[in-house]
Every structure is written in structure tokens, then in C-alpha cells.
Design a protein around this motif. Sequence first.
Motif, PDB file in Angstrom:
ATOM      1  N   LEU B  19       0.873  -1.176   0.000  1.00 41.04           N
ATOM      2  CA  LEU B  19       0.000   0.000   0.000  1.00 41.04           C
ATOM      3  C   LEU B  19       0.902   1.216   0.000  1.00 41.04           C
ATOM      4  O   LEU B  19       1.922   1.229   0.684  1.00 41.04           O
ATOM      5  N   ILE B  20       0.525   2.241  -0.782  1.00 46.44           N
ATOM      6  CA  ILE B  20       1.308   3.474  -0.760  1.00 46.44           C
ATOM      7  C   ILE B  20       0.442   4.585  -0.195  1.00 46.44           C
ATOM      8  O   ILE B  20      -0.683   4.799  -0.650  1.00 46.44           O
ATOM      9  N   CYS B  21       0.961   5.271   0.821  1.00 46.12           N
ATOM     10  CA  CYS B  21       0.204   6.343   1.469  1.00 46.12           C
ATOM     11  C   CYS B  21      -0.021   7.480   0.484  1.00 46.12           C
ATOM     12  O   CYS B  21       0.918   7.946  -0.145  1.00 46.12           O
ATOM     13  N   GLU B  22      -1.271   7.929   0.359  1.00 43.40           N
ATOM     14  CA  GLU B  22      -1.556   8.963  -0.637  1.00 43.40           C
ATOM     15  C   GLU B  22      -1.167  10.358  -0.159  1.00 43.40           C
ATOM     16  O   GLU B  22      -1.246  11.310  -0.912  1.00 43.40           O
ATOM     17  N   HIS B  23      -0.753  10.483   1.088  1.00 45.86           N
ATOM     18  CA  HIS B  23      -0.362  11.801   1.583  1.00 45.86           C
ATOM     19  C   HIS B  23       1.140  11.982   1.724  1.00 45.86           C
ATOM     20  O   HIS B  23       1.623  13.092   1.811  1.00 45.86           O
ATOM     21  N   CYS B  24       1.918  10.885   1.821  1.00 47.21           N
ATOM     22  CA  CYS B  24       3.358  11.087   1.968  1.00 47.21           C
ATOM     23  C   CYS B  24       4.176  10.105   1.131  1.00 47.21           C
ATOM     24  O   CYS B  24       5.400  10.133   1.172  1.00 47.21           O
ATOM     25  N   ASP B  25       3.496   9.234   0.360  1.00 48.00           N
ATOM     26  CA  ASP B  25       4.198   8.333  -0.564  1.00 48.00           C
ATOM     27  C   ASP B  25       5.024   7.251   0.127  1.00 48.00           C
ATOM     28  O   ASP B  25       5.922   6.675  -0.484  1.00 48.00           O
ATOM     29  N   THR B  26       4.746   6.967   1.393  1.00 48.45           N
ATOM     30  CA  THR B  26       5.465   5.905   2.088  1.00 48.45           C
ATOM     31  C   THR B  26       4.885   4.542   1.686  1.00 48.45           C
ATOM     32  O   THR B  26       3.669   4.387   1.604  1.00 48.45           O
ATOM     33  N   VAL B  27       5.780   3.583   1.444  1.00 48.84           N
ATOM     34  CA  VAL B  27       5.330   2.256   1.028  1.00 48.84           C
ATOM     35  C   VAL B  27       5.135   1.373   2.267  1.00 48.84           C
ATOM     36  O   VAL B  27       6.007   1.297   3.126  1.00 48.84           O
ATOM     37  N   CYS B  41      -1.086   5.311   8.223  1.00 51.09           N
ATOM     38  CA  CYS B  41       0.303   5.467   7.814  1.00 51.09           C
ATOM     39  C   CYS B  41       1.163   5.779   9.036  1.00 51.09           C
ATOM     40  O   CYS B  41       0.834   6.638   9.840  1.00 51.09           O
ATOM     41  N   ALA B  42       2.289   5.045   9.172  1.00 49.62           N
ATOM     42  CA  ALA B  42       3.156   5.227  10.332  1.00 49.62           C
ATOM     43  C   ALA B  42       3.851   6.586  10.285  1.00 49.62           C
ATOM     44  O   ALA B  42       4.193   7.153  11.315  1.00 49.62           O
ATOM     45  N   ARG B  43       4.055   7.102   9.086  1.00 45.56           N
ATOM     46  CA  ARG B  43       4.802   8.357   8.976  1.00 45.56           C
ATOM     47  C   ARG B  43       3.900   9.581   9.149  1.00 45.56           C
ATOM     48  O   ARG B  43       4.207  10.462   9.928  1.00 45.56           O
ATOM     49  N   CYS B  44       2.770   9.631   8.429  1.00 48.51           N
ATOM     50  CA  CYS B  44       1.973  10.866   8.468  1.00 48.51           C
ATOM     51  C   CYS B  44       0.592  10.693   9.088  1.00 48.51           C
ATOM     52  O   CYS B  44      -0.114  11.671   9.301  1.00 48.51           O
ATOM     53  N   GLY B  45       0.200   9.469   9.395  1.00 46.72           N
ATOM     54  CA  GLY B  45      -1.071   9.271  10.087  1.00 46.72           C
ATOM     55  C   GLY B  45      -2.293   9.226   9.192  1.00 46.72           C
ATOM     56  O   GLY B  45      -3.415   9.180   9.688  1.00 46.72           O
ATOM     57  N   ALA B  46      -2.107   9.260   7.866  1.00 44.41           N
ATOM     58  CA  ALA B  46      -3.259   9.192   6.964  1.00 44.41           C
ATOM     59  C   ALA B  46      -3.889   7.810   7.014  1.00 44.41           C
ATOM     60  O   ALA B  46      -3.213   6.831   7.321  1.00 44.41           O
TER      61      ALA B  46
END
Lengths: 210, 214
Positions: B19-27, B41-46
Motif C-alpha cells: 500500500l502506498i500512502c496517498e499523503h506522503c508516498d510511504t510504502v 500510515c506510520a509516517r503521516c497518520g493518513a
Amino acid sequence: MSAWPRAAELGLIGCHVCGQVCSMTDADDGALACPRCGSTLHRRKPAAYARCWALLIAAFLMYIPANILPIMRTASLGDIDDNTILSGVVELWVKGSPGLAVIVFCASIVVPMLKFLALGTLLISSRRGSNWARRQRTQLYRLVELIGYWSMLDVFVVALLTALVRFGYFSLVEPLPGVVFFGLTVVLTMFASMCFDPRLIWDGKEDSDD
Amino acid sequence: MDLSPPDATTDATAAQALLICEHCDTVHRRCPLAKGEVAECARCGAVLERCRGLGANTLLALILTALLVFAQATLWPIVTLGLNGQHVDATLWDVIHTMWTDHSQVVAVLAALTLFVFPLCKIFMLGWLLLYARSGRRAPGFRLLMVTLHRLGPWTMSEVFVLGALVSIVKAHLYFDVQPDPGIYAYAALMLLITIFAGVDLTRLWDETREEAP
């Protein structure tokens, strides 16, 4: 490579429309279609800065007459009373219910101002590649997306009152140009926030902490 | 000549596992979710993915309810005002029509689109998709409808209109006799349904349905 790899580092891309994960090199940016939904694949929304700035400035230009010009005319027994957005809020506070006045104040004044400030901040800080408060800035973007369309509240109130208060000479409500400008402000800010790409917040300088 | 861009290559199973986060592009590696669970998302919380507790059958039933309630909310008058024995009521169409004739055509068009055309399109498109999704199939036009639904995004504003009606009632109450009409109750019910659908992750329909062999 950081603990949480990003799509570009792995040669992957997520479709902006359906979320499908595909492999793609940078050379193919904008040239390939998503195999699942057929939308064009972009690493970042195209021309995000230019489009977002243009729409935001246009929205701000509309916002000035929206606040200065009256949005609604109340005529009863020959007595004419023009209301701007702010005077409508004050009237509601004084005569009606303060609670509702707060809601209208938030929807009509706070939300548009917040959108201008928030999107402006996001555009400038992302352009500079700043790594300041990235998570919070992404949350700010989500907040703008979530509350943006509630500003239409005042437009609908004027529309409903116009349709309802039709008692001829006794009482009549008419929309005034301010409401058109305000409606345009809301639509333009909604387009502006749609054009901004929150992924840009995470580009630029490396994160120092994670 | 085929002008549409060529398809990107994808390894179906590998792509399904990511899955790729649509707000920060983290895989992210995809985890199976239990009912009602949300992946963030672990990085931005989306929100990455949401597992709805409702099956396609339940959603279809809710959409049919929404269609009925929406028709009532649109056709029935919303409130009646009284002054000196005179009474005026208004339906959604009266609202749109008066704005058009009162030199605010921009507002009339905005209201017609966000309060009538787009919500109705959304209801019909979702109903059509869910009708087929019940048996795990993709409806004809699945791809186009899913993309259109994504694009419609925030442009349905019935819930804002309900709050607007509330504010109007309080304002009008100062000078007139206000009587709520059936339309406002239909709108209240519609608002509840909108809240339920706000928690539904539609992108899962892509995974839950299969294309039929031609």
C-alpha cells in the motif's frame, strides 16, 4: 534509505485515483496509465504549486468583495436592511442564539481564513523543502480538505431565506452580489486544496529525527 | 492510432501486498484487517485502508434507503413561514429557482449541482456498483464509475444544506411563525445515512470484485 521507504526510492508508484501500486521509473512520469483504473500515473500532481497559488490568489480576490459587499437584503414595510457576512453573524448573536452565531462565524470567517493561511503556509514551506513539523503539516492539509466545503453554509442560508421570505410588501429577502462572490471563494479554495499535493510536504530535505 | 497512454507494468500479487500512502508516498506492507479496523500510515497518520463492518448487501439496502429519503427531501417542502395569516413554503427546487430568477445564477447552479445532481449521481452509481458487487462481480462501466466517484469527492453538500436550514429557521423565527415540514425530517435521515457512508472505504471494491471473462 530511511526506515520507511518512499515509493520513488523503490521504483514504485501509487495511483492517485484508485491506489493501485505499480512499478515505474522516473522517465515514465506522466506517460503511463494505471492498469487498473486507466488514470494517468504521476509521481506528484502536475503543476501543483502553480495551480494551487493561482486558485488561492483568485479565491482571495473574490473573498474581498464577498466580505465588503452585502450578501442579503431584508425589506419589510419599506424598511431596507442590507447584511454583510459579519453583520449577519452579529445579528444572530444579539437576537437569536449565540451558539449558532459561533457556528456561522466559524464556517464563514474562520474556515476561509484558515484555508488561506494553511494553504499559503503549506505552499511556502514545501517549496523551501522544509522538514519542519511534517506530520503536523500533513494533518493541517487533511483538516483543510475536511472542513473546506462547510463554508457554503452562508450561501445556502441566503438561498433558503430568499425562497421562504416572499411576503411582498410586508417582508422580502433578496440575495445581493456578495453571496455570489462568497460562493466563488468557497469553490476556488476547494479547487486550490485539491490541486495541492501533500506528498510535496515530504520531499526536499531529509528528515532529521526519523 | 491509439492515443491513450500505455499501461504501466504491474506484478499483480506483489502490488496487492503493498500500500502506498496517498499523503506522503510511504510504502507499506499490507496487513489483513479485521472488521472495523483501520490501517494508518506510520509516517503521516493518513488512513491507508479501512475495513468496513458492512457487507455489500447491507450497503445496497442503505443506498436504496438513501434514494427514497433523498427523493422525499428534494420533493417535499422543507419549512413553512407564516406572517399575518399568509403562508409560504419552499422545496429545494424553489430555492434553486428563486436564486436563478433573483440575479444569482452562479449560486443557483452551485446549489443545483451540489445538492441535487451530484448526490443523485452518487446514489445511482453506488447502487449500480453494489448491485453487482454483492456477488463479487464488476458492474458494466465499473472502471469509469469508480473514477467518477473518486472525482465527485467533496462536491456533494447535502449535510451543509441541513445546517443551513437550521440557521435559516433560527433567523426566520425572530420575525415569522416557523413550521417544520416533512422535507426537513427527510434531510435529517439523509444526514445519518451520509455519516454511515463517510466511513466506507470504496477503493476496497477494486479488490473485492473480479472482472468477468469476456
